[in-house]
Each structure stands twice: as C-alpha cells, then as structure tokens.
Design an enzyme around this catalytic site. Structure first.
Site, mmCIF file in Angstrom:
data_model
loop_
_atom_site.group_PDB
_atom_site.id
_atom_site.type_symbol
_atom_site.label_atom_id
_atom_site.label_comp_id
_atom_site.label_asym_id
_atom_site.label_seq_id
_atom_site.Cartn_x
_atom_site.Cartn_y
_atom_site.Cartn_z
ATOM 1 N N ASP A 27 0.809 -1.223 0.000
ATOM 2 C CA ASP A 27 0.000 0.000 0.000
ATOM 3 C C ASP A 27 0.843 1.274 0.000
ATOM 4 O O ASP A 27 0.448 2.301 0.558
ATOM 5 C CB ASP A 27 -0.972 0.020 1.205
ATOM 6 C CG ASP A 27 -1.843 -1.219 1.230
ATOM 7 O OD1 ASP A 27 -2.203 -1.696 0.143
ATOM 8 O OD2 ASP A 27 -2.150 -1.702 2.327
ATOM 9 N N LYS A 30 1.857 1.914 -5.151
ATOM 10 C CA LYS A 30 2.386 1.299 -6.380
ATOM 11 C C LYS A 30 1.450 1.522 -7.558
ATOM 12 O O LYS A 30 1.888 1.760 -8.682
ATOM 13 C CB LYS A 30 2.592 -0.216 -6.179
ATOM 14 C CG LYS A 30 3.615 -0.557 -5.118
ATOM 15 C CD LYS A 30 3.698 -2.058 -4.866
ATOM 16 C CE LYS A 30 2.452 -2.645 -4.273
ATOM 17 N NZ LYS A 30 2.165 -2.215 -2.885
ATOM 18 N N GLY A 54 -4.382 -4.523 -3.694
ATOM 19 C CA GLY A 54 -5.388 -3.486 -3.936
ATOM 20 C C GLY A 54 -4.640 -2.252 -4.392
ATOM 21 O O GLY A 54 -3.967 -1.613 -3.591
ATOM 22 N N HIS A 55 -4.678 -1.976 -5.670
ATOM 23 C CA HIS A 55 -3.929 -0.849 -6.236
ATOM 24 C C HIS A 55 -4.908 0.223 -6.693
ATOM 25 O O HIS A 55 -5.767 -0.033 -7.541
ATOM 26 C CB HIS A 55 -3.048 -1.318 -7.397
ATOM 27 C CG HIS A 55 -1.979 -2.274 -6.973
ATOM 28 N ND1 HIS A 55 -1.041 -2.783 -7.818
ATOM 29 C CD2 HIS A 55 -1.691 -2.804 -5.752
ATOM 30 C CE1 HIS A 55 -0.229 -3.588 -7.156
ATOM 31 N NE2 HIS A 55 -0.617 -3.621 -5.899
ATOM 32 N N GLN A 237 2.083 -6.228 -3.160
ATOM 33 C CA GLN A 237 2.539 -6.296 -1.771
ATOM 34 C C GLN A 237 3.819 -5.456 -1.582
ATOM 35 O O GLN A 237 4.016 -4.503 -2.325
ATOM 36 C CB GLN A 237 2.756 -7.758 -1.313
ATOM 37 C CG GLN A 237 1.451 -8.519 -1.131
ATOM 38 C CD GLN A 237 0.839 -9.034 -2.427
ATOM 39 O OE1 GLN A 237 1.521 -9.667 -3.219
ATOM 40 N NE2 GLN A 237 -0.425 -8.787 -2.639
#
Ligand code: GDP
Ligand code: IMO
Ligand code: MG
Length: 450
Positions: A27, A30, A54-55, A237
């Site tokens: 988080d 990225k 989760g991007h 990650q």
C-alpha cells in the site's frame, strides 16, 4: 556488452525496462506510480501475488481499484500481462473486467499466462479455515485463498490457466487433487461440499471466456523487450511481506522483491533494468505481525485519517507509524533499487517534528539490519532521529507540483534529501496527492538512460 544486445532498439536508443517495487508492508502507492509511469509504456506486467493486492488509481475524479489486473489496464493501448507467477482468481478477474468495461475501458489488451496457477473455491475456504485454526496467532490474511493456492503450486497440486483449455486433463487433475483438499478441510472441521462436475463446468466456461487471452507470456514479454518495447513490471505487496525476507510468518505467500520478476514473468535478470522502489513517506501495515515503528497514539490516528489509510481490498484500518530506514535499507539491498518514488508526502503536512527510525535496540544491543526472527523483532525498540516538519500549502497541489521541487517547503526537501542520503538512492518521483498531476518527476529522461 551482452546485456545491451537485448535492449538496443533498431535506431540504437537504449530502452530500459522499469520495475515498480513496494519497499514496506504494501500500500505504498504502487498503483498510482505504475499508472503515472505507464504513460508511453507498451506493456505492464504483474508477476506475483493475486487478488490480495489493492492498487488504487485516480484519473481526474474517478477512483479505480484494481486487485488482480495490471494497472496498465487503465491506459488505452497498453498490453497488460498477468504473468505465470501470479495466482489467478477467475471469478474476481471477471468482476474487475466488468467494472473496467462499464467505465468505458477495454479488456482487449489483457493477456494471461498459461502457466499461472488458479485460485479455486477450496483455496478460499481453506484460507479461512486455516486462519481460524491458528486462533489468536492468525496472519490476518486477506482471505483471498492466496496461501493455499501458492502451497498447492509448490506441492505440485495446482491447476493452471492452460489446463482450462483441456477438459480431459482438467478432470484428471481435479480427480487427483480434490480428494486431498477434502480430507484436509475435514480435518480442520470445515468440510468443503464442492460439486466436482459443477466446478469443472465453471472452469471450462472460464476457459472459453479467456481462450484468446491465455498465452505463453514469457515469450510475449521476452520478445517485446527484445523488440525495444517499453515494458514495466508492477509489483504487488511489499518487501516486508516477502515470503523469504519479510516478517515471517506474518507475510504473504510470494516473493515481493525484484528477483521475483524473473521467475514470475519468465525473463532473465539481465532484462530487469531500472528498479523503482515506492516508499510511503511514513509506514503502514494491514494484518498481524511485528511493526517496530507503529504509533498507537494521536500521531498514529492523524496519519490514519490524513492518509485515509483503509485497506483497498478488505477495508480494514491500516496500522500507521514513522518511516523505518532499517526496512528501507533492506528493500534497497534485496531489490537493487535504482531510484525511489516517495509517496504521500502531503500526509505529513502539519506534523512536527517528524521522526525517522535509523536502527533498532534489541535486548540492549543496537541492530542495523532487519532481524529474521519475528519474536526478536517484537522486542525491537526503534532508535529515532527527529526532523523538522512543515505546514500545509494554500495553493492547489497540482499547481505546486507544476512549479517543481524548488517550490516545496524547505523542510520537505530536507526530509527527502535525508532519506536519499541514508539509503544511497535518489528520489526521482515525488507524490503529493492521489492524482496523476499531483506528482513531481525528477527523472532526467522518461524512458532512456543517457
Ligand atoms: P498500492 O497497493 O501500493 O497500490 O497502494 P494502495 O492503492 O493500496 O494505497 C495507496 C493509497 O494512497 C491509495 O488510496 C492512493 O490513491 C493514495 N495515494 C497514492 N499516492 C498518494 C499521495 O501522494 N498522496 C495521497 N494523499 N494519497 C496518495
Ligand atoms: P498491495 O499490493 C497490504 C497482507 C495481509 C496479511 C498478509 C498475508 O495492495 O500492496 P495474504 O492474503 O496475502 O495471504 O495475506 O499480507 N497483504 C497486504 N497488505 N497490501 C497488500 O497488497 C497486501 N497483500 C497482502 O493483510 O497481513
Ligand atoms: Mg494496496
């Protein structure tokens, strides 16, 4: 010289590949940085992780959250590749594609490796059952079946994307694997109740849906790089969640460092050129496990709220703390970072002083390198240095960014220089907001190395 043989284009311009790596516990931003850099890219490749990621990308006022799909999907004309090292949840992927199509985008550029392992319903079920069996020692997984799927891959019990195109082989594989999973689930007291024929039917349907997108992605990526295409690798990650080098066992089940690009995309190390480490200006972590610089005080709450630190995948509150240079030095060493992208600098506005952890004290000893043992790490007390903070600005952040690095508050520039000096890597991208135009780009040239 051999190295450059791959990378010279027809007109002799040196076009490197770019990798985006998370340097902390995920988080870091990225998604934003990948999307920003993807302007002008030909291909964006995911090479590890799965729908646990989760991007978040902000385009104008539109917020897009991607879990499995590469961030290149948001840029028209970019080929987005899910490499063999990713674990693919076909159902989650279908929903993400639907969402993108609804927002007027196309999934035509998507390619999926025929070697990528598939997350099956029993992986999700076992993820939950294993977490419950761990009691209060749980990892705090995202519940997306990641650990059980990677375990099956290594145990040679996985089902891969290419298998969806061969009914007879698919049935044979499931006949071999499913009984083992059923016995495992029974032993955990949470029987599976999976209808094998129904599962096969669903998987064959996925095979028909994705037939044209399932490819030998190693060949696709290798040929693209050889042809001088601009290829990016998007990490999921972060370094501290790496299965080997992170805060084991409180980690994810894949390698999250740049080394994973080679195995997870199927290209040689000589093809990984620039490695950009994404560094959040402070630290966050979701899920359980040691976090030496965690703040459980008012400043921690301030970071949580100013940074809107809520998980993109699970909605959980992220734990917040100061920047940790022990962690960052590890990320630099493991991934060979060639530059940094420092994000969320704006979140530190009006926090004064700012602390940075330079080493730990463990059992009375000063420790400079990240310890490998979680229980030792639980005893680590951060040794801090204090830096001056800065106040928020009154003009629009995009307009501040347009005026360049010189326009930033002096204390922020000092903070950035301090980080650069401490880890010996230059910050080439500065992010002060969610949007693309809230970015300062200090790279000498976008895609070429002089
Ligand atoms: P990722 O998993 O590394 O892609 O990061 P996430 O998308 O899960 O979390 C980063 C969050 O911070 C997202 O909501 C982004 O929109 C947001 N973000 C990224 N860069 C910045 C920044 O410079 N400033 C602020 N305020 N938010 C940012
Ligand atoms: P992005 O790509 C933050 C964490 C989970 C849990 C641990 C193991 O958005 O940075 P898993 O479901 O992978 O078995 O969970 O890893 N985790 C993440 N934390 N960002 C992520 O991805 C994460 N992916 C997994 O919270 O602690
Ligand atoms: Mg995220």
């Amino acid at each position: 010289m051999l190295k450059y043989q791959y990378l010279l284009t027809h007109d002799g311009v040196f076009l490197p590949t770019l990798a985006i790596i998370g340097t902390q516990w995920g988080d870091e931003g990225k998604g934003k940085i990948t999307d920003y850099l993807a302007e002008g890219a030909d291909m964006v490749v995911r090479y590890q992780g799965g729908a646990n990621a989760g991007h978040t990308i902000k385009v104008g006022d539109e917020v897009i959250a991607l879990h499995l799909l590469p961030s290149g999907m948001v840029r028209p004309g970019v080929i987005s590749v899910i490499g063999n090292g990713v674990v693919v949840d076909c159902e989650a992927m279908g929903k993400e594609i639907e969402g993108l199509v609804r927002s007027g985008r196309s999934a035509d550029g998507l390619r999926i490796s025929d070697r990528a392992n598939i997350v099956l319903p029993y992986h999700r079920a076992l993820d939950g059952a294993e977490e419950r069996a761990r009691g209060n020692k749980g990892v705090g997984t995202t519940g997306r079946g990641i650990g059980p799927c990677y375990s099956d891959k290594m145990a040679r019990s996985g089902i891969r994307m290419g298998d969806l195109l061969d009914e007879e082989y698919l049935r044979e594989r499931l006949d071999t694997v499913l009984p083992i999973k059923e016995r495992l689930a029974d032993s955990l007291g949470e029987p599976l109740n999976i209808d094998r024929d129904e599962l096969v039917r669903k998987l064959l349907e996925y095979g028909r849906t994705y037939r044209d997108k399932i490819v030998d992605s190693s060949v696709l990526i290798y040929d693209a790089i050889k042809a001088g295409k601009r290829v990016m690798f998007e990490g999921a990650q972060g370094t501290m969640l790496d299965i080997d080098h992170g805060t084991y066992p409180y980690v994810t089940s894949s390698n999250c460092t740049s080394a994973a690009i080679c195995t997870g995309a199927g290209i040689p190390p000589s093809m990984v050129e620039q490695v950009i480490g994404v560094v959040k200006a402070y630290t966050t972590r979701v899920g359980a496990g040691p976090f030496p610089t965690e703040l459980k005080d008012e400043t921690g709450r301030k970071l949580l709220h100013q940074g809107e630190e809520f998980g993109t995948t699970t909605g959980r509150e992220r734990r917040c703390g100061w920047l940790d240079l022990v962690v960052l030095r590890l990320a630099v060493r493991l991934s060979g970072l060639t530059s940094l992208a420092i994000t969320k600098l704006d979140v530190l506005n009006d926090i004064d002083p700012i602390k940075v952890c330079v080493a730990y004290e463990i059992d009375g000893e000063r420790v400079e390198n990240f310890p490998g043992n979680a229980s030792r790490l639980e005893r680590a007390r951060p040794i801090y240095e204090e830096l001056q903070g800065w106040s928020s600005w009154s003009e629009e952040t995009a307009s501040l960014c347009r005026r360049g690095v010189e326009a930033l508050p002096e204390a922020m520039r000092d903070y950035i220089s301090y980080i650069e000096r401490s880890v010996g890597v230059k910050a080439e991208i500065l992010s002060l907001g969610k949007r693309r135009d809230e970015t300062i780009d200090l790279r000498p040239d976008r895609w070429s190395i002089a």
